[in-house]
Write a protein that holds these residues in place. Structure first.
Motif, PDB file in Angstrom:
ATOM      1  N   SER A  46       0.807  -1.222   0.000  1.00  0.00           N
ATOM      2  CA  SER A  46       0.000   0.000   0.000  1.00  0.00           C
ATOM      3  C   SER A  46       0.845   1.280   0.000  1.00  0.00           C
ATOM      4  N   LYS A  82       0.704   4.091  -2.962  1.00  0.00           N
ATOM      5  CA  LYS A  82       0.211   5.469  -2.769  1.00  0.00           C
ATOM      6  C   LYS A  82       1.219   6.478  -3.326  1.00  0.00           C
ATOM      7  N   VAL A 101      -2.700  -4.918  -1.059  1.00  0.00           N
ATOM      8  CA  VAL A 101      -3.436  -3.971  -0.212  1.00  0.00           C
ATOM      9  C   VAL A 101      -4.338  -4.756   0.737  1.00  0.00           C
ATOM     10  N   GLN A 108      -6.818  -1.054   4.259  1.00  0.00           N
ATOM     11  CA  GLN A 108      -6.049   0.004   3.585  1.00  0.00           C
ATOM     12  C   GLN A 108      -6.699   0.450   2.282  1.00  0.00           C
ATOM     13  N   ALA A 109      -7.774  -0.222   1.871  1.00  0.00           N
ATOM     14  CA  ALA A 109      -8.339   0.011   0.543  1.00  0.00           C
ATOM     15  C   ALA A 109      -8.760   1.465   0.339  1.00  0.00           C
ATOM     16  N   VAL A 126      -5.745   3.864  -0.139  1.00  0.00           N
ATOM     17  CA  VAL A 126      -5.095   3.682  -1.433  1.00  0.00           C
ATOM     18  C   VAL A 126      -5.972   4.267  -2.541  1.00  0.00           C
ATOM     19  N   TRP A 146      -7.039  -9.552   2.020  1.00  0.00           N
ATOM     20  CA  TRP A 146      -6.380  -8.741   1.003  1.00  0.00           C
ATOM     21  C   TRP A 146      -7.397  -8.384  -0.086  1.00  0.00           C
TER      22      TRP A 146
END
Length: 261
Positions: free
Chosen positions: A193, A197, A218, A222-223, A226, A245
């Motif tokens: 991630s 980014k 990711v 964290q989705a 990002v 994930w």
């Protein structure tokens, strides 16, 4: 979300030494090297000689991915010779098909075949995603990785799988190649991630108008962050999730993120 130094409060280290080595001295030296005030307690056990090659090979079986993809180590027969077969042995480069993020990207490529289109695999590792794209009919395929050993491994794997026309580069070579200003119909990046980014402007800039961008490496938590990094360029959404994930995807020029699988 990622810690700057230690990722875990407690770490367990396993080391292999000669039988007559001074294990206490080794532990003390290692502890001093990382700034511990005192050497931690440790235990030892004898490791008997074994056929390590055979033992290692027994841990890797053919992997079935998606509907019709098999990743098969060289010491196994393909379970379905009519399927899309990738002969791939575990090595120094990431990407054997066993990790959820690799599976997600491979499943996306299988679900969105691109005959005659161009594909960029950024952070290619073993080259597995580039090879899947090529075997599914993509005609111009390139892979990029910062690790020269990964590039060497990817080239060897491409030759073994009869797709040696895939081009692999470290970033400096890529910037000086015929692809220096190229845009691709599909850009896939299975990294992590934080670098994803940071690379949002660059990766988005590699996508051709109407082309697709696929991101993985990711975690589900964290989705959103990002996707937010890519929002100024491409609207991204979660395509699928596996074992915590996710794979994100979007199309350049689309005002809304594509629906999840």
């Amino acid at each position: 979300m990622e810690p700057k130094q230690a990722a875990w409060e407690h770490s367990r280290v396993v080391a292999l030494t000669d039988v007559d080595a001074d294990q206490a001295a080794i532990v003390a030296e290692a502890a001093a090297a990382i700034g511990l005030a005192a050497a931690p307690a440790f235990t030892t056990r004898k490791v008997d000689d074994e056929d390590w090659v055979r033992l290692t090979q027994s841990q890797f079986e053919p992997i079935h991915i998606g509907k019709n993809i098999w990743v098969v180590p060289s010491w196994h027969e393909a379970p379905d010779p009519s399927a899309l077969i990738l002969e791939l042995d575990p090595g120094l480069a990431f990407g054997t098909g066993s990790h959820p993020t690799t599976k997600l990207c491979m499943e996306w490529l299988e679900a969105h075949p691109a005959p005659g289109q161009s594909v960029l695999d950024y952070g290619c590792g073993s080259g597995i995603l580039a090879m899947v794209a090529r075997k599914l009919g993509a005609t111009k395929v390139a892979g990029v990785d910062i690790d020269p050993q990964a590039i060497e491994s990817a080239r060897d794997n491409a030759t073994r799988n009869q797709v040696s026309d895939i081009e692999y580069f470290v970033p400096e070579e890529f910037a000086q190649s015929a692809h220096a200003e190229a845009k691709f119909d599909i850009v896939v990046a299975n990294i992590l991630s934080s670098p994803l980014k940071l690379m949002a402007p660059m990766l988005s800039g590699r996508v051709a108008p109407g082309g697709a961008l696929i991101l993985s490496g990711v975690l589900a938590r964290q989705a959103e962050e990002v996707a937010a990094a890519y929002a100024p360029f491409i609207k991204m959404g979660v395509w699928a999730e596996h074992e915590g994930w996710v794979a994100l995807h979007g199309r350049l020029g689309s005002d809304s993120a594509p629906a999840a699988r």
